[in-house]
Design a protein around this motif. Sequence first.
Motif, short mmCIF file in Angstrom:
data_model
loop_
_atom_site.label_atom_id
_atom_site.label_comp_id
_atom_site.label_asym_id
_atom_site.label_seq_id
_atom_site.Cartn_x
_atom_site.Cartn_y
_atom_site.Cartn_z
N ARG A 52 51.08 52.75 52.64
CA ARG A 52 52.41 53.33 52.36
C ARG A 52 53.42 52.23 52.04
NH1 ARG A 52 54.81 58.26 54.35
NH2 ARG A 52 57.10 58.17 54.27
N GLN A 82 40.66 52.96 48.29
CA GLN A 82 41.86 53.81 48.30
C GLN A 82 43.10 53.00 47.94
OE1 GLN A 82 42.58 55.92 51.95
NE2 GLN A 82 44.47 56.84 51.21
N GLU A 100 45.24 54.08 44.60
CA GLU A 100 46.62 54.57 44.66
C GLU A 100 47.60 53.60 43.99
OE1 GLU A 100 48.16 57.08 47.56
OE2 GLU A 100 46.46 56.87 48.92
N ARG A 148 51.28 61.90 49.83
CA ARG A 148 49.98 62.36 49.36
C ARG A 148 49.16 61.19 48.81
NH1 ARG A 148 48.91 65.66 44.28
NH2 ARG A 148 47.12 64.27 44.32
N GLN A 149 47.84 61.42 48.69
CA GLN A 149 46.95 60.42 48.11
C GLN A 149 47.04 60.52 46.59
OE1 GLN A 149 43.12 60.09 50.01
NE2 GLN A 149 42.11 59.47 48.11
N GLU A 203 42.02 54.46 57.23
CA GLU A 203 42.80 53.48 56.45
C GLU A 203 42.44 52.06 56.84
OE1 GLU A 203 47.37 52.27 55.23
OE2 GLU A 203 46.94 54.27 55.99
#
Length: 916
Positions: free
Chosen positions: A444, A481, A485, A557-558, A701
């Motif tokens: 994030r 991930q 992202e 959100r992803q 994560e």
Amino acid sequence: MSRDMNGSHLDHLFSNSAARLDRWRDLNAKAQRWAAEARAGKSQEGSAPVQGALADLRAMEPYFAYPGAQLLRAVDDRLADGDALGTARLVLRMSNALLSGSYRYDESEWDAADDTSAEAPDRLPPGLGAGVRRPYFETLFVSPMSATRAASVCQEIRQLRRPDDGLVYEPVLVGSFEDAVLATILNGKIEAVVIYDGIPFASKHDANLLRDFLAAYAHMDTYTGVSPSEIGIKLARFIANIRPELDIYLLTDRKVEQLAGDSAASDIRRVFYEAEEPMEVHLNILEGVRDRQATPHFDNLKQYAMRPISTFHALPIARGKSIIKSNWIRDFGEFYGLNLFLAETSATTGGLDSMLEPTGTIKVAQEKFARAVGADHVFFVTNGTSTSNKMVYQAVTKPGDIVIVDRNCHKSHHYGMVLSGAQPLYVEAFPMTEYSMYGAVPLRTIKQALLDLQAEGRLDKVAMVTLTNCTFDGHIYNTRQVMAECLAIKPDLIFLWDEAWFGFARWSPFLRPRTAMGAAAALERWRDDPAAQQAWDAQVQELGAQWDPKDPRLLERQLVPNPKAMRIRVYETDSVHKSMSSLRQGSIVAVRDEDYDHHVSAFHEAVFIHASTSPNAQIIASLDIARRQMELEGYELVMRAIEVALAIRREIAQHPLISKYFSVLGADKMIPPEFRPSGFSDYLAAETNWLTAVKALKDDEFCLDPTRLTLVCGTAGFDGTAFKNLLASKYNIQLNKTSRNSVLLQSNINNTRSDVAALIKVLLDISEGIEARLRAEGEAGRAAFAAKVASLMEDVPNLPNFSRFHDGYRDNPASATTEGNMRTAFFAAYDEDECEYLPLMNPALDDRLKNGPELVSANFVIPYPPGFPIMVPGQVIDADTIEFMRKLDVKEIHGYNAARGIKLIQPSTISGKSKG
């Protein structure tokens, strides 16, 4: 599958070879007990315990060549005859052969007869007797055949051996897709797989929990409906995902010419028509393993050392005559051996390849290493990963570029940006204040930095994201991930993953997906899947093709990258010497960059800038050797290293006295729960089983490297530095990383279970010493001890975050982001007349903090521990940073002169300097 094998024991997941050997030890112990009772005439339980132990073991044995069906039948026969002594003798010999590995070269170990001096079975080709050692491995044959036919096939395979093969392998025969997967996971000796098309899917063994594990980890349930004509290719792909180093061959009766050209068969080394000569399969198996065994630079170095060469160049140590003939330094040669000097030469004399412009054996060695780690290119570095990191910055960033970087990364990253002129935008890791350490940077936080730059119209300035994976303390990112992202926000981002401590992870199927190269490969596969475009289209429907970067949904959100726009641009730096069998300073840069051609010239320039013109040939050779070892036995070695770490955790936690003073931190202490949606807490937690651990490794994560153990010593009254020194000076136990109240233990491919025993004995000795001292000192001593523990565990300094760069070192002081021109500040400090010093405890320092002018650091200040900069050039120093420094009790602080104080850039200098 036996009850024990289907249990929740994590050592059986992470180190199957150790679990198997434990069962053999148990079987041997029970067999010897039965034999002793029989000798004494006191047998009560008879053979029942032996039969039970053998039943637990039997489920695993079909997946290994030794001891094989013949020896196990011999054990069954002796059990059926009630022959306790014969059973014990045979089991002892088999167990010892497994523990020592003697079955790999001693043919008598395969004979069921008690008299092993008798003629051995016909397992070797003519002309080779017992005792001739050749590298041994096992080959998995996946074919739906009867047990009777399997025995004759094994014999036919052995008869293909020739005296000049140079290698020897034993066949392991299984009959289904699931059994092939099990064998690949369980048996680290397997180096090649031969698949006969048309095999059935399901195993005949009862392996329900393992099926659940495979389904959760690798979506194995998607294979159950595969047609018989496709199952061989699907199995090849599955095995390649587990152990990509293996050579896979497919035998089929289909049109092999068309199949060989199918991209779906890319994981298959060669396709054979099933009716062809078996000798061709045999020769290909040997060739594939020899290809991995070959070490071109090391082999060339050995040949060079054998040549009679006269040297007239500037390297007196070459050939060793100045040492061996010396009256004063001959012991140097005796200590290291003559080959070290015979293999030395000047890089410009010829005979060996050049590191700067490799065209021969070094080039081939680098290509082999690239294949091993899943990269497009690998570059050898002989002066450590500090230099590897600087090379990447020099090659792919330029003045004014923004790099989003973990403030806690190794100092080489900060210096790399000073050299390239890139501007760091520091992002903060989550703190673990109680243990005076930082974790990793939440995704994030990284997304927020990118979105802030996008909102200001400056996203084009971002060149790279740099993160440490895994961190010194073992925090592993969900690399796939993170990259996915970030690429959803900026599709051409470059990623530099500092994996100095994580190079071994390539050879673990559980950890590989979290490596940079493993994640890059996964992203490429995802991009090629039609489902990727569907996911992107669905996201466009929800958020629009051009989203508002301030839309709060983007953080919640992803995000999905656009498969048509995204680029895979990944760089990974590995300290090979930190986790593989390489000499110190052996490192690599691994590249998987689709736009590498844009940087190839710059990368070569970076190599010229940073690489020595006189590289150490022995370090290069050790990189070559390290790759060979890991490709041929890395899978099993890494599994054993993990098992060693789990054993240390288990023994410390279960010991009633040691656990009173020491503990190993689990994920529940080192990773906040919001980053662990799997619920995984610790490898030893009662609720943890295979599925929980695998889910954490796959989806969370952050997860913890199981080979890294943070041992809390503050509860024993030791700060980290004092405990480290005690272990080294009194007990000959070495480690390097400490915190205020902990030390870091690392298991690696060098450790054995004997090392575990040594460590546990030392911890017990220290714990008993504490107990004795507290008894002797009485109430006053216990109070003093409690106060010491409280000071270490409770009175801990707050961990400072990066404050900001001074406005004088920022291109746009009004920006919401915090990147700064660190290079300008760094060189401003070269002029001592424009700097000042303030002692750490001087009241004037507090006055400046309160009333100004601002304190601006002139250089990097790096305490060891924690080992990352708490001040960087151009940073405004705040009260939190000063408080942290005042509470530090470490003696080694790079960039800080205790006699003079903190070096600061004078305010007048900042206002009078232009940026650039």
